[in-house]
Design an enzyme around this catalytic site. Sequence first.
Site, PDB file in Angstrom:
ATOM      1  N   ASP A  12       0.858  -1.181   0.000  1.00 55.78           N
ATOM      2  CA  ASP A  12       0.000   0.000   0.000  1.00 55.78           C
ATOM      3  C   ASP A  12       0.898   1.236   0.000  1.00 55.78           C
ATOM      4  OD1 ASP A  12       0.811   0.397   2.623  1.00 55.78           O
ATOM      5  OD2 ASP A  12      -1.179   0.140   3.514  1.00 55.78           O
ATOM      6  N   CYS A  69       2.748  -3.517   3.944  1.00 60.37           N
ATOM      7  CA  CYS A  69       1.920  -2.383   4.351  1.00 60.37           C
ATOM      8  C   CYS A  69       2.575  -1.817   5.608  1.00 60.37           C
ATOM      9  CB  CYS A  69       0.457  -2.786   4.546  1.00 60.37           C
ATOM     10  SG  CYS A  69       0.125  -3.943   5.898  1.00 60.37           S
ATOM     11  N   THR A  71       2.167  -2.390   8.874  1.00 58.94           N
ATOM     12  CA  THR A  71       2.550  -3.447   9.816  1.00 58.94           C
ATOM     13  C   THR A  71       2.855  -4.770   9.128  1.00 58.94           C
ATOM     14  OG1 THR A  71       0.246  -4.127  10.042  1.00 58.94           O
ATOM     15  CG2 THR A  71       1.069  -2.474  11.615  1.00 58.94           C
ATOM     16  N   HIS A 102       9.301 -25.010   6.871  1.00 60.94           N
ATOM     17  CA  HIS A 102       8.273 -25.833   7.518  1.00 60.94           C
ATOM     18  C   HIS A 102       6.878 -25.622   6.943  1.00 60.94           C
ATOM     19  CE1 HIS A 102      10.527 -26.940  11.508  1.00 60.94           C
ATOM     20  NE2 HIS A 102      11.235 -27.192  10.408  1.00 60.94           N
ATOM     21  N   ARG A 113       6.482   0.114   8.644  1.00 63.43           N
ATOM     22  CA  ARG A 113       6.554   0.998   9.806  1.00 63.43           C
ATOM     23  C   ARG A 113       7.113   0.268  11.025  1.00 63.43           C
ATOM     24  NH1 ARG A 113       0.538   3.475   8.518  1.00 63.43           N
ATOM     25  NH2 ARG A 113       1.211   4.957   6.921  1.00 63.43           N
ATOM     26  N   HIS A 137       6.666 -32.197   7.367  1.00 66.39           N
ATOM     27  CA  HIS A 137       6.033 -30.895   7.184  1.00 66.39           C
ATOM     28  C   HIS A 137       5.058 -30.899   6.008  1.00 66.39           C
ATOM     29  CE1 HIS A 137       8.788 -29.533  10.186  1.00 66.39           C
ATOM     30  NE2 HIS A 137       9.804 -29.942   9.458  1.00 66.39           N
TER      31      HIS A 137
END
Length: 149
Positions: A12, A69, A71, A102, A113, A137
């Site tokens: 974004d 983005c 976070t 895995h 950020r 796995h």
Amino acid sequence: MTDNTRVVLSSDHSAIGLRQAIAAHIAAQGWTVVDIGPTTPESTPYPEHGAAAARRVADGDCRFGIILCGTGQGIMMAANKVKGVRCGVCADTFSSRMIRQHNDANMLALGARVIGEGLALDLVDAFLTAPFDGGRHAARVEMIKALEG
Ligand code: RB5
């Protein structure tokens, strides 16, 4: 058939600069960068960009996706709604490597950020170079796929 050198990038508005730094970094390593933007700084909703990148991976146009983005969390949530995508948000290199080894993750989400450029590039390197371990796995990844319906 998927070209295994192709990596789709999207973000974004909060992560354009970091996304472009990652694009230059992995292009220099020989990856084929498919940067689907955006390129202008206007506010733009992360679900659209996460889904657009996820579709490129799910339909086989790209082997891996890297999405960003503020976070990493929102765009990761959107990408994981696309069938066939396994995306983790990482801020440590151990996790970035392990989601390949895995979980056979095919997308990596980063928070522009949250982390700096140096760590972001390390996370990308760990993700793009770690192989899936298979073995025990593989059955667990199949269980994830079974949840997709
Ligand atoms: C945009 O302000 C911000 O909400 C977004 O980049 C992201 O952090 C959401 O998960």
